[in-house]
Design a protein around this motif. Structure first.
Motif, short mmCIF file in Angstrom:
data_model
loop_
_atom_site.label_atom_id
_atom_site.label_comp_id
_atom_site.label_asym_id
_atom_site.label_seq_id
_atom_site.Cartn_x
_atom_site.Cartn_y
_atom_site.Cartn_z
N GLU A 110 9.16 5.82 22.04
CA GLU A 110 8.61 4.81 21.53
C GLU A 110 6.98 4.90 21.77
N ALA A 111 6.64 5.58 22.44
CA ALA A 111 5.13 5.67 22.75
C ALA A 111 4.73 6.71 21.63
N ALA A 112 5.43 7.87 21.69
CA ALA A 112 5.29 9.07 20.33
C ALA A 112 5.24 8.11 19.04
N GLN A 113 6.28 7.46 18.84
CA GLN A 113 6.33 6.50 17.51
C GLN A 113 5.06 5.86 17.23
N ARG A 114 4.68 5.01 18.18
CA ARG A 114 3.27 4.16 18.32
C ARG A 114 2.00 4.83 17.74
N LEU A 115 2.16 6.12 18.15
CA LEU A 115 0.99 7.00 18.01
C LEU A 115 0.89 7.51 16.51
N VAL A 116 2.23 7.69 15.94
CA VAL A 116 2.26 8.06 14.64
C VAL A 116 2.08 6.80 13.64
N ASP A 117 2.57 5.70 14.07
CA ASP A 117 2.67 4.75 13.38
C ASP A 117 1.15 4.11 13.24
N THR A 118 0.30 4.21 14.49
CA THR A 118 -1.09 3.91 14.39
C THR A 118 -2.02 4.67 13.48
N ALA A 119 -1.72 6.04 13.40
CA ALA A 119 -2.23 6.77 12.43
C ALA A 119 -2.09 6.44 11.00
N VAL A 120 -0.83 6.38 10.66
CA VAL A 120 -0.35 5.86 9.22
C VAL A 120 -0.94 4.54 8.95
N ARG A 121 -0.90 3.70 9.88
CA ARG A 121 -1.36 2.14 9.51
C ARG A 121 -2.97 1.84 9.41
#
Length: 303
Positions: free
Chosen positions: A67-78
């Motif tokens: 979940e933490a890993a996906q938050r990092l990627v999602d933040t970059a994309v968003r």
């Protein structure tokens, strides 16, 4: 190095080496996602980078789970539309000799260094492959992972695993034009300041503002955080195209390519080897020149 238009995620970048990496990538033009477990450190790092006119965002999270890993990627994309570079720097220490190390000591270090590198790299690789424009995974290892270090069973094992993953992922991601390299940094940080052989020279350098002495910068490869960051920027850039699956050391005035494990000596026996045959021929054959182990103890000139 021009990283304008690219986005980088740096884990554990609220302070120390991680903050240095984030600043260097931002100085080259990259938008940066800062990560740390300390919200104040994240806010300060984001403000620092943004004050230089570069876009930055922060994620307060303990890396390790998916979940933490996906938050990092999602933040970059968003926030910035894409993800091009991942630097897995987050880490902790729980140093104890084997017979005193607890399950909790071992699991905590392996989770932050090894499992978090896996979960963050997996999430980043999925996104980079979807984008179809390649990418860069920069995994932070350590000399302890290359040679072992007293009292660091957990840390050395995790950092050795990081290099093994870099080699594996370099093969798996080659068709997607995603390079994967491990960096083996040495720098004067809060941790290295506690090493008795280094402490006096580091303290004197901080007191006077003078550079660290040559014996440290060259022989030991120990310098400042800024001495390490150039390699991160290089590996994030187009200039490193084709550089993949490598373990690269950096520190002070020293840049080094670490050798990968390979067979050093080989012997054959028709029908295979019995224990007695190995004992008879070991010291004069395959085992005649055993490998060294452990990080060599530093010695100042005249010490």
């Amino acid at each position: 190095m021009d990283l304008h238009g690219r986005t980088a995620v740096v884990t554990g970048s609220g302070r120390g080496l991680g903050l240095g990496y984030a600043r260097a990538l931002a100085a080259a033009g990259a938008s940066v996602v800062v990560n740390d477990i300390d919200a104040d450190a994240v806010d300060a790092a984001v403000a620092d980078i943004a004050s230089a006119g570069v876009r930055a965002a922060g994620v307060v999270a303990a890396v390790g789970d998916s979940e933490a890993a996906q938050r990092l990627v999602d933040t970059a994309v968003r926030e910035f539309g894409r993800l091009d570079v991942l630097v897995t720097n987050a880490g902790i220490l729980r140093d104890r000799v084997l017979w005193k190390m607890t399950d909790e000591d071992f699991d905590a270090v392996v989770r932050v260094h090894l499992r978090a590198t896996f979960t963050c790299a997996r999430a980043a690789a999925i996104r980079m492959r979807e984008q179809g424009t390649g990418g860069r995974l920069v995994l932070i290892s350590s000399p302890a992972g290359q040679r072992g270090n007293f009292g660091q069973t957990n840390y050395a094992a995790a950092k050795a695993g990081v290099v093994a993953m870099a080699r594996t992922w370099a093969m798996e991601l080659a068709k997607a034009d995603i390079t994967v390299n491990a960096v083996v940094p040495v720098a004067a940080t809060e941790m290295t300041k506690t090493i008795p052989a280094f402490a006096p020279a580091i303290a004197e350098s901080e007191r006077t503002g003078e550079p660290l002495p040559d014996w440290l910068r060259k022989h030991e490869g120990l310098g400042t955080v800024d001495d390490v960051t150039g390699l991160i920027t290089f590996l994030a850039s187009d200039a490193s195209q084709g550089v993949t699956g490598q373990a690269i050391g950096i520190g002070g005035d020293r840049l080094a390519l670490w050798a990968h494990p390979k067979e050093k000596a080989v012997a054959f026996a028709d029908g295979g080897w019995s224990a007695d045959a190995i004992a008879e021929r070991w010291h004069g054959g395959v085992g005649a020149e055993p490998e060294t182990y452990g990080i060599p103890a530093p010695h100042a000139p005249g010490a």
